[in-house]
Design a protein around this motif. Structure first.
Motif, short mmCIF file in Angstrom:
data_model
loop_
_atom_site.label_atom_id
_atom_site.label_comp_id
_atom_site.label_asym_id
_atom_site.label_seq_id
_atom_site.Cartn_x
_atom_site.Cartn_y
_atom_site.Cartn_z
N GLY A 1 0.76 32.26 -50.89
CA GLY A 1 -0.20 31.30 -51.39
C GLY A 1 0.03 31.00 -52.86
O GLY A 1 -0.10 29.85 -53.30
N GLN A 2 0.38 32.02 -53.64
CA GLN A 2 0.68 31.81 -55.05
C GLN A 2 1.95 30.97 -55.23
O GLN A 2 2.01 30.11 -56.12
CB GLN A 2 0.82 33.16 -55.75
CG GLN A 2 -0.48 33.94 -55.81
CD GLN A 2 -0.30 35.36 -56.32
OE1 GLN A 2 0.82 35.85 -56.48
NE2 GLN A 2 -1.41 36.05 -56.56
N ILE A 3 2.92 31.19 -54.38
CA ILE A 3 4.15 30.39 -54.44
C ILE A 3 3.84 28.92 -54.17
O ILE A 3 4.36 28.03 -54.85
CB ILE A 3 5.19 30.94 -53.44
CG1 ILE A 3 5.75 32.26 -53.96
CG2 ILE A 3 6.31 29.94 -53.19
CD1 ILE A 3 6.56 33.03 -52.94
N PHE B 1 6.13 28.58 -41.70
CA PHE B 1 4.99 27.88 -42.27
C PHE B 1 4.93 28.06 -43.78
O PHE B 1 4.76 27.09 -44.53
CB PHE B 1 3.69 28.38 -41.65
CG PHE B 1 2.46 27.77 -42.29
CD1 PHE B 1 2.03 26.52 -41.91
CD2 PHE B 1 1.78 28.44 -43.28
CE1 PHE B 1 0.92 25.93 -42.52
CE2 PHE B 1 0.67 27.88 -43.89
CZ PHE B 1 0.24 26.61 -43.51
N TYR B 2 5.06 29.29 -44.24
CA TYR B 2 4.98 29.54 -45.68
C TYR B 2 6.05 28.78 -46.44
O TYR B 2 5.80 28.21 -47.52
CB TYR B 2 5.10 31.03 -45.97
CG TYR B 2 3.88 31.85 -45.63
CD1 TYR B 2 2.60 31.38 -45.94
CD2 TYR B 2 3.99 33.09 -45.01
CE1 TYR B 2 1.48 32.13 -45.63
CE2 TYR B 2 2.86 33.84 -44.71
CZ TYR B 2 1.61 33.36 -45.02
OH TYR B 2 0.49 34.10 -44.73
N ILE B 3 7.26 28.78 -45.90
CA ILE B 3 8.36 28.10 -46.59
C ILE B 3 8.15 26.59 -46.58
O ILE B 3 8.38 25.91 -47.59
CB ILE B 3 9.70 28.51 -45.96
CG1 ILE B 3 9.99 29.98 -46.28
CG2 ILE B 3 10.84 27.62 -46.45
CD1 ILE B 3 11.20 30.56 -45.59
N ALA B 4 7.71 26.05 -45.46
CA ALA B 4 7.45 24.61 -45.41
C ALA B 4 6.33 24.23 -46.37
O ALA B 4 6.38 23.19 -47.04
CB ALA B 4 7.09 24.20 -43.99
N GLN B 5 5.31 25.07 -46.48
CA GLN B 5 4.21 24.80 -47.39
C GLN B 5 4.72 24.75 -48.83
O GLN B 5 4.34 23.87 -49.61
CB GLN B 5 3.15 25.89 -47.25
CG GLN B 5 1.95 25.73 -48.15
CD GLN B 5 0.91 26.82 -47.91
OE1 GLN B 5 -0.21 26.54 -47.55
NE2 GLN B 5 1.31 28.06 -48.11
N TYR B 6 5.59 25.69 -49.19
CA TYR B 6 6.17 25.72 -50.53
C TYR B 6 7.02 24.48 -50.80
O TYR B 6 7.01 23.91 -51.91
CB TYR B 6 7.00 26.99 -50.68
CG TYR B 6 8.15 26.92 -51.64
CD1 TYR B 6 7.95 26.75 -53.01
CD2 TYR B 6 9.47 27.05 -51.18
CE1 TYR B 6 9.02 26.70 -53.89
CE2 TYR B 6 10.54 27.01 -52.06
CZ TYR B 6 10.31 26.83 -53.40
OH TYR B 6 11.38 26.78 -54.27
N MET C 1 -1.91 41.26 -56.79
CA MET C 1 -0.89 40.56 -57.56
C MET C 1 -1.45 39.25 -58.10
O MET C 1 -2.17 38.53 -57.39
CB MET C 1 0.32 40.28 -56.65
CG MET C 1 1.53 39.73 -57.35
SD MET C 1 2.37 41.02 -58.27
CE MET C 1 3.76 40.11 -58.95
N THR C 2 -1.11 38.94 -59.34
CA THR C 2 -1.49 37.66 -59.94
C THR C 2 -0.23 36.89 -60.32
O THR C 2 0.89 37.38 -60.16
CB THR C 2 -2.35 37.87 -61.20
OG1 THR C 2 -1.51 38.35 -62.27
CG2 THR C 2 -3.48 38.87 -60.93
N THR C 3 -0.40 35.71 -60.88
CA THR C 3 0.73 34.90 -61.32
C THR C 3 0.91 34.97 -62.83
O THR C 3 1.62 34.14 -63.40
CB THR C 3 0.55 33.44 -60.89
OG1 THR C 3 -0.67 32.93 -61.46
CG2 THR C 3 0.51 33.31 -59.38
N ALA C 4 0.29 35.96 -63.49
CA ALA C 4 0.43 36.06 -64.94
C ALA C 4 1.89 36.22 -65.36
O ALA C 4 2.36 35.57 -66.31
CB ALA C 4 -0.41 37.23 -65.47
N GLY C 5 2.62 37.09 -64.66
CA GLY C 5 4.03 37.27 -64.98
C GLY C 5 4.84 36.02 -64.74
O GLY C 5 5.74 35.67 -65.52
N ASP C 6 4.54 35.31 -63.67
CA ASP C 6 5.23 34.05 -63.38
C ASP C 6 4.96 33.03 -64.48
O ASP C 6 5.85 32.27 -64.86
CB ASP C 6 4.77 33.50 -62.03
CG ASP C 6 4.92 34.51 -60.91
OD1 ASP C 6 6.05 34.96 -60.67
OD2 ASP C 6 3.89 34.87 -60.30
N GLY C 7 3.73 33.03 -64.98
CA GLY C 7 3.39 32.11 -66.05
C GLY C 7 4.19 32.36 -67.31
O GLY C 7 4.58 31.42 -68.02
N ALA C 8 4.46 33.64 -67.61
CA ALA C 8 5.26 33.98 -68.79
C ALA C 8 6.68 33.45 -68.65
O ALA C 8 7.27 32.94 -69.61
CB ALA C 8 5.26 35.50 -68.99
#
Length: 439
Positions: free
Chosen positions: A227-229, A286-291, A176-183
């Motif tokens: 990590g992308q989030i 952890f993931y949520i706190a990091q975001y 998965m990449t963040t290309a769609g998120d970038g759009a």
């Protein structure tokens, strides 16, 4: 399950939601709703997005129980109106539900004032929403993913206050990449509208009566996506999902009373029963706190302290041990190149370890008592020796049996993941179960 203690500065203007299919809750009692909400609170999820179908006769009972439980536990809920499952919603039905439930203290309010509202699809009914918003003062963040973001953001005169993407899975054998998120970000930025970013751990469905039978690549998806989030830092995040058993991306508990969909949809087997995904909640705090960290991006992560832990996931059988069940890799209906499902997944145990440092750390994976030493193929953005999540995998290697993942430092065990369904060559209804176990 251990609760991670993550001491980080967090922002109050970022929230994480989990998508709940209300159609799967008809048999739940109040105690079940309360248990789900306690588990979500332990995972530091801010609210449930309640996906409700327009013609579901069980909506009334389920919503009453959900709000009763949420008020008791001081948890939050909001509506995600489903325009596909049983047809589109009539505007007066939407307005009536919001008039009844939005004043409830348990209904999630954006900035503490405006009731948050989303959808699953429905761009063809965008013209309904100016009047609905006028009547309800809703903060409206729909999923109109069947329309491209540049089109969706302008529908009905730009009625949406933000957009939610349901594009949470890679369409192919790449990650998965963040290309769609970038759009989405590019479409929303000119009007400073909000983006709700999706995250999911897995996808497999085989429900013949619904015309659904495909797999998307899930190897490494959950941890990589978080990590992308952390890098994208969207205004909202929605987890897909809490209880969508029919698509295998649930992170909530598997409740036998909630699995009637499999028989109703003619599934060759109940591929969620006994397939716990609890491990995918293990590192969520952890993931949520990091975001949510204030003023720090993923590369500058500062962790004051964590309870070290390890989570793992794997499929319950080698890919070629059973017939494919007609499952395709990818979905031709979405214009994707169809491949054999085994081309999208590895016969491996994947693990993610939350560590203060990897110095002196060794990982072992035992399958049926056969022990293999693993390593870390992905490390925190700040590099080795720093706090964060370290990821790796170990192939099945022809072994079957119970799976135990152990993390030790200087010979002393610091974390363990076990207790999931054993790997075997057993077939489910003479077909492969492409779902995963997460421990």
């Amino acid at each position: 399950m251990a609760i991670l203690v993550v001491l980080l500065p967090v922002r109050a203007d970022r929230e994480v939601f989990a998508h709940v299919i209300v159609g799967n809750t008809a048999e739940l009692e109040l105690a079940d709703w309360e248990d789900d909400m306690r588990l979500a609170q332990a995972a530091t999820i801010d609210a449930f997005a309640l996906n409700i179908a327009a013609q579901d006769p069980n909506n009334g009972r389920s919503l009453d129980l959900a709000f009763q439980a949420a008020n008791k536990l001081q948890f939050k809920l909001f509506f995600s109106f489903d325009y596909l499952a049983q047809g589109p919603w009539a505007p007066d039905q939407v307005t009536a539900l919001l008039a009844r439930f939005a004043p409830n203290a348990a209904y999630f309010k954006h900035d503490g004032t405006r009731p948050f509202v989303s959808t699953f699809e429905g761009p063809g009914r965008a013209a309904d929403w100016p009047a609905i918003k006028h009547a309800s003062n809703a903060f409206f963040v729909p999923d109109w993913s069947s329309a491209d973001p540049q089109t969706a953001v302008h529908l009905a005169g730009g009625v949406a206050d933000g957009l939610f993407s349901f594009d949470a899975w890679p369409a192919g054998d790449t990650n998965m990449t963040t290309a769609g998120d970038g759009a989405f970000a590019a479409a929303l930025a000119p009007a400073a509208k909000a983006y709700m970013m999706p995250v999911a751990p897995w996808f497999f469905t085989n429900l013949p009566a619904l015309g659904k039978n495909w797999l998307w690549r899930g190897d490494g998806l959950w941890d990589r996506r978080w990590g992308q989030i952390a890098a994208v830092r969207p205004r909202f995040v929605q987890i897909l999902s809490w209880n969508d058993y029919g698509e295998s991306h649930y992170i909530g508990p598997v409740r036998a009373k909630a699995l009637g969909l499999f028989a109703a949809a003619g599934a060759p087997a109940d591929f969620a029963r006994g397939m716990s995904h609890d491990g995918w909640r293990k590192l969520l705090p952890f993931y949520i706190a990091q975001y949510k960290m204030a003023g720090v991006d993923g590369t500058g992560l500062v962790v004051a302290g964590v309870d070290e832990a390890v989570a793992a996931y794997y499929r319950p059988a080698p890919a070629l041990a059973c017939p494919s069940g007609g499952t395709t890799g990818n979905n031709a209906a979405f214009g994707e190149a169809v491949v054999a499902p085994e081309a999208l997944v590895e016969d491996s145990v994947f693990y993610a370890a939350l560590l203060n440092s990897d110095e002196g750390v060794a990982v072992t994976v035992a399958i049926g008592g056969m022990v293999v030493t693993g390593g870390f193929a992905r490390v925190p953005a700040a590099g080795r020796g720093t706090p964060g999540v370290y990821m790796g995998s170990v192939p099945f290697g022809g072994n079957t049996g119970d799976v135990v993942v152990t993390v030790a430092r200087a010979g002393r065990e610091v974390a363990r993941a076990d207790g999931g369904r054993a790997i075997s060559t057993e077939c489910w209804g003479n077909a492969q179960n492409w779902n995963a176990v997460a421990i």
